[in-house]
Every structure is written in structure tokens, then in C-alpha cells.
Motif scaffolding. Structure first.
Motif, short mmCIF file in Angstrom:
data_model
loop_
_atom_site.label_atom_id
_atom_site.label_comp_id
_atom_site.label_asym_id
_atom_site.label_seq_id
_atom_site.Cartn_x
_atom_site.Cartn_y
_atom_site.Cartn_z
N PRO A 1 13.52 68.22 0.02
CA PRO A 1 14.78 67.80 -0.51
C PRO A 1 14.37 66.41 -1.01
CG PRO A 1 15.03 68.06 1.86
CD PRO A 1 13.74 68.65 1.50
N SER B 1 19.20 70.20 6.23
CA SER B 1 18.78 70.11 4.75
C SER B 1 17.44 71.08 4.78
CB SER B 1 18.41 68.65 4.65
OG SER B 1 17.93 68.44 3.47
N SER C 1 16.76 61.28 5.44
CA SER C 1 17.06 62.09 6.28
C SER C 1 16.34 62.14 7.41
CB SER C 1 17.22 63.87 5.87
OG SER C 1 18.02 63.77 4.68
#
Length: 239
Positions: free
Chosen positions: A104, A196, A110
Motif C-alpha cells: 500500500p 492495511s 504504517s
């Protein structure tokens, strides 16, 4: 502004010529960017090495390139290739990525946030297919991973450099190296299970058939759990 952890992405490569263009594009679009990307070829006999070298050579004159791209070679075997790449890594965090898997766009942020509360982790995964069965398989992989604390290589496992050195690298075995690694890691610390999603290729299921592949993987994982050797499992996996 909170500092972003430096991340080295390590990618084992073996005859991945068809996937490299998409891989490079995906990594170049990450925001923020990783510090380093290390591709480790395990003896490709397609155009993989030429494609990688050509891509890196085009970047050399670009002083604005924010990623340190490197290529090295080793004998074939994911564990061996990933350990070879890890030995060259300079990032605070090592992210192990399959060549047919896309991250992603906010993957680095993240991971950086996750590493504030954990020493290792993985992403949820989505198989790149609209087939309902494979969407269900993706969900089952994610649920199983959360319950067991075990991740697959398709889920882009990430580990602090210090913890990776502490456990002594990936177990050097023919298959199931990701499972064995996670067994060691979860004995030390719980993983960060990111919601995610990484997007991974459906080629394994498309090539051999969805249900045939699902049943085979169940059997292989069960056999590994009950002590069948990784060499035996590899021979059946690639039969």
C-alpha cells in the motif's frame, strides 16, 4: 513531526521478469519512501537480472533518487536469498517482500508507526482476483494469522534489524521458512497485525487450480505441523 523509521525492503527474485516493472513502479510510488531496496537474484534464467541492472543503471545519474537500489546474487532458496539481502541492509527495519506482491502507498509510514509498539509484524493480504473463493481465502489467511501469530511471506513480514540479528536470521530450510521464523519471533514478542493490505498475485491458484491449491496447502501445512521435513514438503509443493 514524528520521525519515520528507516526501512530496507528485501526482495528475493527468481525468474520474475514479468513482475519487475509493476514491482518497481509500486515501490517508487510509496510515500514516504524506503531508505533502501535490495533485490537478491537466486539464479534466474529469464531476463530478470538484465531488467534489474538496466533499471538501477538508469537511476545512477539521478541525484534526486531517494531510494538506495541494490542488486546482489546468491544461490536459490528464499531463506538464503533473504538472509543475503539482510546482510546488506542499513535500515532500522527489514521488510521482506515477494516480487509479485504490491505494498500500500503508505506502507513505510504504517510500518514505522507499528514499530513504536512492536518489534515485528505483517500486513493483511488480498489475492489479486475477483473470484469469490480467492477473496475468502484472503480473509482466512488474515484471520488465521491473527489467531496464530504466524504470517506467510505473502504478507510482507517486517522485523526490527536488532531483533532479526538477535534471532540469527531466517531458518535456512527449503520451504516454510516464514512459518519457522514466526514461531521464533512470537516466542519473543507479539506481532503487529496491520489491517492495511498488500496485494499479491493469484498466479499460484490460477496455474494449478483454486481448490487443488487450497487443499494442497492445507495438507502441506498440516504435515509440517506434525513434523514432516521441509525438503519433503518442497518436493510435493513443486511436483
Amino acid at each position: 513531526m514524528t520521525a519515520i523509521a528507516t526501512v530496507s525492503i528485501i526482495i528475493p527474485v527468481l525468474n520474475e521478469a514479468d513482475n519487475l516493472s509493476l514491482l518497481f513502479d509500486n515501490i517508487n510510488r510509496l510515500n514516504p519512501k524506503p531508505q533502501q531496496v535490495i533485490l537478491v537474484d537466486g539464479g534466474s534464467n529469464d531476463d530478470s537480472i538484465d531488467i534489474i541492472q538496466s533499471f538501477i543503471n538508469k537511476l545512477i545519474p539521478d541525484n534526486d533518487c531517494k531510494i538506495d537500489w541494490q542488486m546482489t546474487e546468491s544461490k536459490a532458496g528464499r531463506a538464503l536469498q533473504m538472509n543475503t539481502g539482510a546482510a546488506l541492509a542499513t535500515g532500522e527495519v527489514l521488510l521482506f517482500l515477494h516480487a509479485d506482491t504490491q505494498l500500500p502507498m503508505d506502507a513505510i509510514e504504517s510500518v514505522s508507526e507499528a514499530m513504536k509498539r512492536a518489534e515485528w509484524g505483517r500486513f493483511d493480504v488480498q489475492i489479486a482476483s475477483r473470484q469469490p473463493t480467492l477473496r475468502l481465502v484472503s480473509q482466512m489467511i488474515n484471520w488465521r494469522s491473527r489467531l496464530s501469530g504466524i504470517a506467510t511471506g505473502d504478507q510482507a513480514i517486517f522485523i526490527s534489524q536488532s531483533l532479526f540479528e538477535r534471532i540469527g536470521s531466517y531458518p535456512n530450510q527449503a520451504l516454510m521458512e516464514d512459518i519457522e521464523l514466526c514461531k521464533q519471533l512470537k516466542g519473543i514478542a507479539k506481532p503487529a497485525c496491520l489491517k492495511s493490505k498488500v496485494i499479491t498475485s493469484a498466479r499460484r491458484w490460477q496455474q494449478h487450480g483454486t481448490w487443488r491449491t487450497i487443499i494442497l496447502m492445507w495438507h502441506l501445512r498440516f504435515d509440517y505441523w506434525r513434523g514432516v521435513s521441509a525438503d519433503n514438503i518442497k518436493a510435493r509443493y513443486y511436483k
